[in-house]
Design an enzyme around this catalytic site. Sequence first.
Site, PDB file in Angstrom:
ATOM      1  N   GLU A 160     -39.862  14.943  20.742  1.00 39.58           N
ATOM      2  CA  GLU A 160     -39.446  15.064  22.129  1.00 39.58           C
ATOM      3  C   GLU A 160     -39.800  16.459  22.639  1.00 39.58           C
ATOM      4  OE1 GLU A 160     -35.530  12.320  22.852  1.00 39.58           O
ATOM      5  OE2 GLU A 160     -35.244  14.064  21.578  1.00 39.58           O
ATOM      6  N   ASN A 183     -31.074  10.926  21.403  1.00 39.79           N
ATOM      7  CA  ASN A 183     -29.665  11.072  21.052  1.00 39.79           C
ATOM      8  C   ASN A 183     -28.729  10.608  22.162  1.00 39.79           C
ATOM      9  OD1 ASN A 183     -29.899  11.922  18.423  1.00 39.79           O
ATOM     10  ND2 ASN A 183     -30.031  14.082  18.947  1.00 39.79           N
ATOM     11  N   SER A 204     -31.068  19.609  18.791  1.00 40.52           N
ATOM     12  CA  SER A 204     -30.894  18.199  19.135  1.00 40.52           C
ATOM     13  C   SER A 204     -29.875  18.009  20.239  1.00 40.52           C
ATOM     14  CB  SER A 204     -30.446  17.409  17.895  1.00 40.52           C
ATOM     15  OG  SER A 204     -29.223  17.921  17.394  1.00 40.52           O
ATOM     16  N   HIS A 211     -38.405  18.792  19.730  1.00 41.15           N
ATOM     17  CA  HIS A 211     -37.406  18.142  18.885  1.00 41.15           C
ATOM     18  C   HIS A 211     -38.039  17.127  17.940  1.00 41.15           C
ATOM     19  CE1 HIS A 211     -33.692  15.352  18.493  1.00 41.15           C
ATOM     20  NE2 HIS A 211     -33.678  16.277  17.551  1.00 41.15           N
TER      21      HIS A 211
END
Length: 282
Positions: free
Chosen positions: A150, A189, A117, A138
Amino acid sequence: MELVGVIGGGTMGAGIAEVCAKAGSNVLILETKQEFADAAQARVANSIGKGVARGKITQEEADAAIARVRVTLDIEEFADRDLVIEAAPEIEALKFEIFGKLDKIVKPSGILATNTSSIPVIKIANATQRPSQVVGVHFFNPVPVMPLVEIVVSLVTSEETVAAVTEFARDTLGKKAVRAGDRAGFIVNALLIPYLCDAVRMLESGYASAEDIDEAMKGGCGYPMGPLTLLDTVGLDVALAAAESLYAEFAQPNYAPPALLRRKVDAGHLGRKTGQGFYSYK
């Protein structure tokens, strides 16, 4: 991808294994100890069983999916895998070691993916002799429920690799696949962590209670859960690692981990998985 490998049978690894198995792939999970292997197998079976209870899949479909998942302690068994997805802890040295081993073991055509991540994919790719076949894939927690993946593309990831994993995530697993460049935090994120950190700072300052912060963001912004509940769900250690990675790359104050978040992790209050985070789950 008929033959899929998953490195790590924790929450994320088991979830990835589950969605791949339910989609028809033969899945091999790597664990480090027999007790962890047993727990991983049970984790997958229990989660799939909940799907039966909710009427999402039939018992026959569940039994078939569970039968497609096997856990091993021997990384050498990954030699025949078409795709290996690493879901180990967010420790750079550990991931580099894993990818170095996989590179020597997995067949030349195999794709090596990381569920990281926060760690740049190019760093992980450089631990191998096949960097063009290394990509970020991800997933989000809980994997069987969250629709997004992702696809993180490093400067040297080949378009063939990107196309293969995107097709697998979208067409086989039924996920929504978005493409992201190889920078810390990717898309989600990079936008989410500052929001979560600001919520912790607000709590830390005494400006508002955890309950009021969460209720405000749910009622005022329409979010399904508040930021502190979300941190407990994701894992405070995971969020801290992501914040540290973002701050190391960009040195922007909004990425700096709050002191309270660090102290919570130091205390072992990691959220739902430990029974205590910003809320108690005991």
